[in-house]
Design an enzyme around this catalytic site. Sequence first.
Site, PDB file in Angstrom:
ATOM      1  N   ASP A 147       9.657   2.876   1.437  1.00  0.00           N
ATOM      2  CA  ASP A 147       8.481   3.652   1.827  1.00  0.00           C
ATOM      3  C   ASP A 147       8.340   3.551   3.347  1.00  0.00           C
ATOM      4  O   ASP A 147       7.801   2.590   3.873  1.00  0.00           O
ATOM      5  CB  ASP A 147       7.238   3.099   1.123  1.00  0.00           C
ATOM      6  CG  ASP A 147       5.970   3.873   1.455  1.00  0.00           C
ATOM      7  OD1 ASP A 147       5.969   4.635   2.445  1.00  0.00           O
ATOM      8  OD2 ASP A 147       4.958   3.688   0.753  1.00  0.00           O
ATOM      9  N   LYS A 195       3.246  11.395   6.656  1.00  0.00           N
ATOM     10  CA  LYS A 195       2.453  11.223   7.870  1.00  0.00           C
ATOM     11  C   LYS A 195       3.064  11.914   9.079  1.00  0.00           C
ATOM     12  O   LYS A 195       2.859  13.094   9.284  1.00  0.00           O
ATOM     13  CB  LYS A 195       2.173   9.748   8.103  1.00  0.00           C
ATOM     14  CG  LYS A 195       1.269   9.141   7.012  1.00  0.00           C
ATOM     15  CD  LYS A 195       0.674   7.827   7.416  1.00  0.00           C
ATOM     16  CE  LYS A 195      -0.137   7.209   6.271  1.00  0.00           C
ATOM     17  NZ  LYS A 195      -1.334   7.969   5.908  1.00  0.00           N
ATOM     18  N   PHE A 227       0.866  -1.179   0.000  1.00  0.00           N
ATOM     19  CA  PHE A 227       0.000   0.000   0.000  1.00  0.00           C
ATOM     20  C   PHE A 227       0.898   1.224   0.000  1.00  0.00           C
ATOM     21  O   PHE A 227       1.564   1.527   0.989  1.00  0.00           O
ATOM     22  CB  PHE A 227      -0.930   0.048   1.215  1.00  0.00           C
ATOM     23  CG  PHE A 227      -1.838   1.246   1.180  1.00  0.00           C
ATOM     24  CD1 PHE A 227      -3.026   1.204   0.469  1.00  0.00           C
ATOM     25  CD2 PHE A 227      -1.483   2.419   1.808  1.00  0.00           C
ATOM     26  CE1 PHE A 227      -3.862   2.321   0.402  1.00  0.00           C
ATOM     27  CE2 PHE A 227      -2.302   3.542   1.751  1.00  0.00           C
ATOM     28  CZ  PHE A 227      -3.496   3.487   1.049  1.00  0.00           C
TER      29      PHE A 227
END
Length: 405
Positions: A229, A258, A144
């Site tokens: 990531d 984030k 994801f």
Amino acid sequence: MSGSLRTSAELQRAERHSAHNYRPLPAVLESAQGAWVRDIDGVDHLDLLAGYSALNFGHRHPRLVEVAQRQLGRLTLTSRAFQHSLFADFCAAVSGLCNKDAVLPMNTGAEAVETAIKLVRRWGYEVKGVPPGRAEIITFDGNFHGRTVTIVGFSTDPAARDGFGPYPRGFVSVPYGDIAAVEQAVTPNTVAVLIEPIQGEAGVRVPPPGYLTEVRALCDAQGLLMAADEIQSGLGRTGDTFACDHEGVVPDLYILGKALGGGIVPVSAVVADWPVMSVIGPGQHGSTFGGNPLACAVATEVVRMLETGEFQRRSAELGAHLHSLLAQLPVGAVAGVRGRGLWAGVDLTPGGPPAREVCERLLSRRVLAKDAHEGTLRLAPPLVIERDEITWAIEQLESSLRENR
């Protein structure tokens, strides 16, 4: 109006005028501090999701709020057409945290992943000599990386992928954790391996020990870039600054997001050394809001908070407590637990209540959690949570799992 009726009315109002791309739990939140949030009925809940790691430092951390408020009174946006007084400090702080040369700032995680894709492709053409339009990137089943058309094109989740094609070419997906599959997927046109050091959305899947080291070695041997990531796994979440640190692995590109925005503003970045970063020149990539003064102020303070190691230590120590408690959950209700630091995936036993239902039971017990998919709970509390709060939360989880059994 009673509490439950008020919440129901607010949910119905939102349903009438918002796209139905989310199915939120039946709570409407209005204030928060630290690891706790309060709903519109005045009920406090312990947050075990932390905005998918965007709130690593908790809700409204005083240091971050102070920095943001101060910057709001000075300068919030210039676009990159002009330089501002915080930009150099931001770039130096983030590149220093990663021990890399340079930073390319964006806003959302998906933008940062798209940026990394552009960088490694262009590096493949200009440095490695791949024929134009032929660059390939190896990705992993269960990944994801975001919701753009490019990214969902190499997703293996039907809910994320189906119905949005046609998709860009140039991605080869292999099983996560299988180094032989990665090696077999390499061709002369392969330019990079794009990997989550821990797969969050897939249920906090931790790769086999030594796997990241093997991927790094394979990239070195084959002349490929390793792009990590760390949007969900980075910045203290796993008990170290980056999840890659647990194996002493340094990727060629860090993809951050984030928590870099402190739960206040969207901030993301790709961080790399100049041999990679220099392939992008003026006019070839950008973002109006990327690297804006408000974002730089908050993100620079986030880096300063991480430099002490306090949050990494808290994650490691409290994570050990969390996982020790999860290991004691009823065997008949829990099939397995995975994770690292203050991050855990709890697989529920087939035939029991689905993860969504368990999250609803937890909500009634004043705990906020999220299902990763039907059979897995994902727990990622803020790093400011206290030991006794973790104990109480897992007690509520155990009661929820025993309910109506």
